[in-house]
Each structure stands twice: as structure tokens, then as C-alpha cells.
Design an enzyme around this catalytic site. Structure first.
Site, PDB file in Angstrom:
ATOM      1  N   CYS A 119      -7.315  41.102 -38.779  1.00  0.00           N
ATOM      2  CA  CYS A 119      -6.837  42.189 -39.644  1.00  0.00           C
ATOM      3  C   CYS A 119      -5.320  42.198 -39.832  1.00  0.00           C
ATOM      4  CB  CYS A 119      -7.308  43.532 -39.104  1.00  0.00           C
ATOM      5  SG  CYS A 119      -8.945  43.525 -38.356  1.00  0.00           S
ATOM      6  N   ARG A 160     -11.604  37.419 -27.004  1.00  0.00           N
ATOM      7  CA  ARG A 160     -11.713  38.720 -26.353  1.00  0.00           C
ATOM      8  C   ARG A 160     -11.898  38.519 -24.855  1.00  0.00           C
ATOM      9  NH1 ARG A 160     -15.692  41.873 -30.652  1.00  0.00           N
ATOM     10  NH2 ARG A 160     -14.175  41.923 -32.362  1.00  0.00           N
ATOM     11  N   GLN A 165     -15.696  34.652 -36.494  1.00  0.00           N
ATOM     12  CA  GLN A 165     -16.255  35.781 -37.219  1.00  0.00           C
ATOM     13  C   GLN A 165     -15.931  35.641 -38.695  1.00  0.00           C
ATOM     14  OE1 GLN A 165     -16.331  39.657 -35.283  1.00  0.00           O
ATOM     15  NE2 GLN A 165     -15.256  40.519 -37.038  1.00  0.00           N
ATOM     16  N   ASP A 171     -14.754  37.214 -41.029  1.00  0.00           N
ATOM     17  CA  ASP A 171     -13.942  38.378 -41.376  1.00  0.00           C
ATOM     18  C   ASP A 171     -13.539  38.346 -42.840  1.00  0.00           C
ATOM     19  OD1 ASP A 171     -11.970  39.207 -38.418  1.00  0.00           O
ATOM     20  OD2 ASP A 171     -13.739  40.130 -39.289  1.00  0.00           O
ATOM     21  N   HIS A 185     -11.326  41.062 -45.621  1.00  0.00           N
ATOM     22  CA  HIS A 185     -10.596  42.310 -45.791  1.00  0.00           C
ATOM     23  C   HIS A 185     -10.317  42.498 -47.273  1.00  0.00           C
ATOM     24  CE1 HIS A 185      -9.833  41.305 -41.535  1.00  0.00           C
ATOM     25  NE2 HIS A 185      -9.968  42.610 -41.380  1.00  0.00           N
ATOM     26  N   LYS A 227     -17.792  53.965 -41.185  1.00  0.00           N
ATOM     27  CA  LYS A 227     -18.283  52.590 -41.261  1.00  0.00           C
ATOM     28  C   LYS A 227     -19.787  52.568 -41.468  1.00  0.00           C
ATOM     29  CE  LYS A 227     -18.883  52.141 -36.240  1.00  0.00           C
ATOM     30  NZ  LYS A 227     -18.700  51.268 -35.053  1.00  0.00           N
ATOM     31  N   HIS A 233     -12.900  46.544 -44.030  1.00  0.00           N
ATOM     32  CA  HIS A 233     -13.234  45.427 -43.143  1.00  0.00           C
ATOM     33  C   HIS A 233     -14.694  45.078 -43.399  1.00  0.00           C
ATOM     34  CE1 HIS A 233      -9.705  46.279 -40.404  1.00  0.00           C
ATOM     35  NE2 HIS A 233      -9.892  47.480 -40.943  1.00  0.00           N
TER      36      HIS A 233
END
Length: 638
Positions: free
Chosen positions: A329, A358, A376, A378, A380, A459, A505
Site C-alpha cells: 500500500c 510477516r 499477494q 494486491d 490499489h 470492507k 484495497h
């Protein structure tokens, strides 16, 4: 017509009339030493081929090969190559291998083995494989620079994320901007020509003769060549001093993109350095046009941490990343913020398959479903408030299309404002209404989870179950008001006033590794045809049909299908068919005398369904149709 001219006209006919204008002067013809050096190389190569053939005929002994998994194979000294062994093991391995390690030393796939050997095959997934791939690519740039610019080559090493090549054009000569597109095109044509890399062992005297016109190489010979011989690689018109190993041929490289030319000093002479990075991807899609202005944005002055912008394909495969990070992000926010934005650019959609990290506790780790390092999908989306509902609908439609292909049903949940939320309540209300409206129009059942949203926005969570009934939260669609605020993201509205965007996201697969684990358990080893690593195996009835079976295999592979060949004469036909079914090959093509004479195949499925005799060409075409439509039951629809 000389040797170089004949080869060049044969391989690159389009270059006969290619004239590059710089300062109203055409680029000069290649230097005379290029043809002389190539002629000498061909003479030495012919002598080496004759010498090795004589040695193979004289010794003709069997050697023992041990593979990485402990498998044993026989080979013939000075005759069998690692590539031939890879073909015997499996066609996918032969297609993905870039080089080998023989008794711990790097080795060309086409170089004959000499003694008993322990062999490990290298693919692009390994660090060593990447180095071979990129170093071979640098040879392509060197060949193009010699042809177009008359460059004197210095060095062309691989780097951690690509490669470059140093060469000398003269004290007053640089690589001009107009020359870069032409140089790039020659690189691409050279790669497409599938020129083989040929390894030659030459004596010191022969090396000095080959590179008599190159002071860089002569200096390297003087300093680095301590033994009686050293290796030289020929590839098309290029002849270069190099330890190797290399790819089998330049056709394995794929696409090349020339980014820029730089001026540098390397050691004892001035050289001009174009930097070339490989853009070979697992899939060919999109347009590979690079805009240097938007290539990188810096996180902060002096931080030294670059963030790749859209269009940057300087790493390969595309899932490589420039830095370890726990999330994508902030990087995408930096890309948005690094220059002024207009309402005309919205919605701005950015995606990243980069590796994330992580600090999971060791006790919580579990196979592919929970890892410390994962990828991932991802994305945006930066949009205006009035664009929010349409973008959410687009995300939901995309999510459904992907899950249908993968064969998953899913459940949606809307999580709303928690007690410790940040931001303006009016923005939360508007965002929640947009999400709810999009869900109602989407038509799939959904639940409401009041107060379960993130502190930065509401979300939509996407849940699915694996084969054991365990729930997994994979995809997600989250709204975010805080990151645009904290990164001071703005765009100019049509009226000219600044406005803050809304950030969405979006992840469809979530963790790619987790999704792969769920999918693997769901399939139970029986992958759908479009996703299967074992699509077809060709099984000849007897040794008389092996040639036709191999021809069928080659036709399937040429069509882009994963196909193996089972010629194990130690097993009966029924045992080989049963083995293929247990391996979960989607289809077995059995060929006997009748099929050979009529150029057909007898088709069976992994579930032991006998589909009968089919024309080979028609069978391949049907497989391609089933693969392209991504049906889950190709065996039933064949």
C-alpha cells in the site's frame, strides 16, 4: 559475399535496408575484424567437433549419472548431453532448464558429459539459473552493438536483477538516443533467430589471434588466463571470451528491453555502457513501452529506496520485487504522490504481485496456508467518491469471474464502522452505502458484520472453503480514507480545486500460496486441463511405434501443451497406461500400428474412459479449445 554478409542476410533480411540517421550520417558498415574473427572461430570449431567425435568413437564407454533426487541413469561419454538426459526425464524439465551443475560445476546443457557425474538442473527459479539467463542475454546486446555500432566489447556480466554490457566506441563517440530503438530491435531479432551458444576451448595463441583487435580481451587474456586453454563462446556473429555456461540458444531469452545508455569508467579505459534488462515474462501481455520519467519514485530524499512505477519490467519474472516489505500500500501511495495528478487520471489502478513478509509465530505456520513470506495479488484503486460504487461493482465482477474459473463458491460479508474508527462519519456513511448498494446489485448472498471493519474504512471479505470444509478468508475489498490523508494525496478537480482521492484495497486471490494450497486440496491431484502440469502422455504400443509417438509428442509440445512420452519397454502397455492414470495425466494418447499408419491416436482419460481413435491434428486442436475455455471437466467434454 563474405561469411558474415551471408549469415546476416540469411538471419536478418530486414536489416539490409535499415539505415539509422544520426547527424545526417548513416551508421557505418560492421568492421572488417568481425568477419575475420567469425571465420577463425568456425575453423577452430570444426576442428573441435572433429576431435570430440574421434574421442567419442575411440572410447565409447558408458558412464553413470546420479540426479538430484538419487535417480540413476546411464550415459555415453563424450556423446550424451545434460539436455538429452532432461528430455528423458520429462519434457517440462527439458523446457524449463537453462543450464546444469555437473559435479558441482556450472555446465552447458548441450556440452557432452565426460565422466561419471552428479547432475542438478538449473531453472530460472534459482539464483544460478537467473545468472545464466541474464548473462546469455548480455551476449545478445554485445552482438547487436558490434553489428550496429562497430563496438569493441569489454564485459557483460549479469547482476542481481538483470545485466548490462560495457563497450567502447571511441573517445569522442557515445550511444545516441536515436540509436537505442534500432539497437533494441536488433537485439530482439537476434534473440528470435534462436542462435545456438557454442562452447570452444582455445589455446592462448588462438585466443590472442581471435581477439587481436580488442585490447580489453587481450588484457583479460594476459591477466586471467593462467592455464593452457580457456573457453570462448560463439553465438551468431558474436565470438566472446567467456567461462559460461549459457542457454542452449537465444530463442530461450524471449523479449529484451533497452532502457538507457550511461557513461562510465571500468578499470583502465573509457567505455560507454548501455544498460539492458530482460523483460521475459511467464505470460506475454500488455505493452512493454517504458517511460523513463515514471520509472522510479524515491520514498524520500536520500533514502535510497526505489519504488517501481507502472511499466517497469526490469525484473523477471514479474513477481520479483526491489525490496522486502510487509505491504504494498505505501509504495502505491508514493507512486500516486510523486507527481501532480488530474481528475482525468482517475480511477488510477495499480497492481503488485510482490513478495510480502510477516512475522508469524512459528506455531501458527501451516503449509501453504500461512507463511512468513508470500505473494499477494494486491491492487490499489485511487478514485473519486462519485466513482466508488462503479469501482466496487467492477471488483466484485472480477472476483466472481476468477472464482468461477477456479471452481470455487464463495460467501461475502460486509464489515462496517468499528468503535475506534478514524476519519469523518459522513465519509464512512457514504462508503458503507456504496458497498451495500454494490453488493445488492451483485446478486450473491452476503452477511452484515456490524463494527467489524478496519479502523481506516469498511470492507467486503470473501470466504471460501477447502476440500476439508475449513474456511479461508482469501479475497478482500477494503476502502481506506486514512492513507490518502497521511500521504497527503491530492488530485485537481475539473474546476481546478484540490481534492483527496478514496483508496480501494483489492485482492482476489489474497495470498497466492494460500490459494494454491486450497486449490491443490480441492483438486486432489486431478488438476483441470488448463492448469495441469501433466496434460498428455503419449504411449507407444511397441518399439516400432516409438518414432511416431515422439513425432506426436513434438506436435503437442509445438502447440504449447505439456506432453511427456512413455517408452519404458520394461512395462506392459496396460501397466504404462495405469501408471499414467495414477500420475493424473488428463489424457493418454496410445499409438499402435493402426494409429501409426493412419496418423491417429487412441485417446483415454485419467479416469479410464476410452474415447476412441481420433485424428492427431484434430485431437490437438480440441485440447487447445478446451484449454483456452478453461473448462473444469475437459475429460468429459473432449
Amino acid at each position: 559475399m563474405g561469411l558474415y554478409q551471408r549469415w546476416r542476410r540469411l538471419r536478418f533480411p530486414g536489416l539490409q535496408t535499415c539505415r539509422l540517421r544520426t547527424d545526417r550520417k548513416a551508421v557505418r558498415t560492421p568492421p572488417h575484424w568481425l568477419a575475420e574473427r567469425l571465420s577463425l572461430f568456425e575453423e577452430l570449431w570444426a576442428a573441435q567437433v572433429k576431435r570430440l567425435a574421434s574421442m567419442a568413437q575411440k572410447e565409447h564407454r558408458t558412464i553413470k549419472i546420479t540426479l538430484a533426487g538419487g535417480q540413476k541413469m546411464d550415459a555415453v561419454a563424450w556423446n550424451t548431453t545434460p539436455y538429452q538426459l532432461a528430455q528423458q526425464i520429462s519434457s517440462p524439465l527439458a523446457g524449463t532448464a537453462v543450464a546444469a551443475q555437473v559435479n558441482g560445476e556450472p555446465y552447458d546443457l548441450e556440452r557432452p558429459l565426460e565422466t561419471d557425474s552428479d547432475i542438478r538442473f538449473l531453472t530460472f527459479d534459482s539464483t544460478e539459473g537467473k545468472a545464466v539467463f541474464w548473462h546469455s542475454s548480455s551476449h545478445v546486446l554485445g552482438a547487436a552493438a558490434e553489428q550496429l555500432l562497430g563496438a569493441i566489447l569489454c564485459q557483460g556480466p549479469s547482476t542481481e536483477c538483470g545485466f548490462y554490457h560495457d563497450f567502447f566506441l571511441g573517445k569522442e563517440r557515445t550511444v545516441r538516443g536515436l540509436e537505442l530503438p534500432v539497437l533494441e530491435r536488433i537485439c530482439q531479432e537476434f534473440a528470435a533467430a534462436a542462435q545456438p551458444f557454442r562452447r570452444l576451448e582455445a589455446s592462448q595463441d588462438e585466443l590472442r589471434q581471435l581477439f587481436k583487435d580488442n585490447p580489453f580481451k587481450l588484457r583479460l587474456i594476459e591477466k586471467k588466463v593462467t592455464g593452457p586453454t580457456a573457453t570462448v563462446y560463439g553465438c551468431g556473429t558474436l565470438v566472446d571470451l567467456c567461462r559460461g555456461p549459457h542457454l542452449r540458444h537465444t530463442g530461450q531469452i524471449g523479449g529484451l528491453k533497452l532502457l538507457t545508455a550511461e557513461y562510465t569508467r571500468r578499470g583502465f579505459l573509457e567505455v560507454k555502457t548501455p544498460t539492458l534488462f530482460s523483460t521475459k515474462l511467464w505470460e506475454q501481455s500488455g505493452h512493454w513501452e517504458h517511460y523513463w520519467e515514471d520509472m522510479f519514485a524515491l520514498q524520500s530524499p536520500g533514502s535510497g529506496r526505489p519504488v517501481s512505477n507502472p511499466g517497469d519490467h526490469s525484473t523477471s519474472p514479474p513477481t520479483d520485487t526491489l525490496a522486502l516489505k510487509p505491504m504494498n500500500c505505501p509504495a502505491h501511495c508514493l507512486m500516486f504522490a510523486h507527481r501532480p495528478r488530474s481528475w482525468r487520471e482517475l480511477p488510477l489502478r495499480l497492481a503488485d504481485f510482490g513478495a510480502l513478509h510477516r512475522a508469524e509465530a512459528s506455531g501458527s505456520l501451516g503449509g501453504l496456508t500461512r507463511l512468513r513470506c508470500f505473494q499477494q495479488d494486491d491492487a490499489h484503486i485511487f478514485c473519486a467518491l462519485d466513482q466508488l460504487e462503479a469501482e466496487i461493482r467492477g471488483c466484485l465482477d472480477f472476483l466472481r469471474s476468477v472464482y468461477i474459473v477456479l471452481g470455487f463458491s464463495f460467501h461475502l460479508a460486509l464489515s462496517t464502522r468499528p468503535s475506534g474508527f478514524l476519519g469523518e462519519p459522513c465519509h464512512w456513511d457514504q462508503a458503507e452505502q456504496a458497498l451495500q448498494q454494490a453488493l445488492e446489485e451483485f446478486g450473491e448472498p452476503w452477511d452484515l458484520n456490524p463494527g467489524d471493519g478496519a479502523f481506516y474504512g469498511p470492507k467486503i471479505d470473501v470466504h471460501l472453503q477447502d476440500a476439508l470444509g475449513r474456511p479461508h478468508q482469501c479475497g478482500t475489498i477494503q476502502l481506506d480514507f486514512q492513507l490518502p490523508l497521511r500521504f497527503n494525496l491530492q488530485y485537481k478537480r475539473q474546476a481546478g480545486t484540490p481534492e483527496r482521492p478514496v483508496l480501494i484495497h483489492r485482492a482476489v486471490l489474497g495470498s497466492v500460496e494460500r490459494m494454491l494450497g486450497v486449490l491443490a486440496e480441492s483438486c486432489g491431484g486431478k488438476w483441470p486441463l488448463w492448469l495441469s502440469p501433466f496434460q498428455v502422455v503419449v504411449i507407444p504400443v511397441g518399439t516400432e511405434q516409438e518414432e511416431y509417438a515422439r513425432e506426436a509428442q513434438q506436435s503437442l509440445q509445438a502447440a504449447g501443451l505439456a506432453c511427456d512420452l512413455d517408452t519404458d519397454c520394461g512395462l506392459t502397455l496396460s501397466r504404462r497406461v495405469r501408471r499414467a492414470q495414477l500420475t493424473h495425466y488428463n489424457f493418454q494418447f496410445v499409438v499402435g500400428q493402426k494409429e501409426q499408419s493412419e496418423r491417429t491416436v487412441n485417446v483415454r482419460t485419467r479416469d479410464n474412459r476410452r474415447l476412441g481413435e481420433r485424428d492427431l491434428t484434430e485431437a490437438i486442436q480440441r485440447l487447445l479449445e478446451l484449454q483456452s475455455t478453461r473448462v473444469p471437466n475437459a475429460e468429459e467434454m473432449f
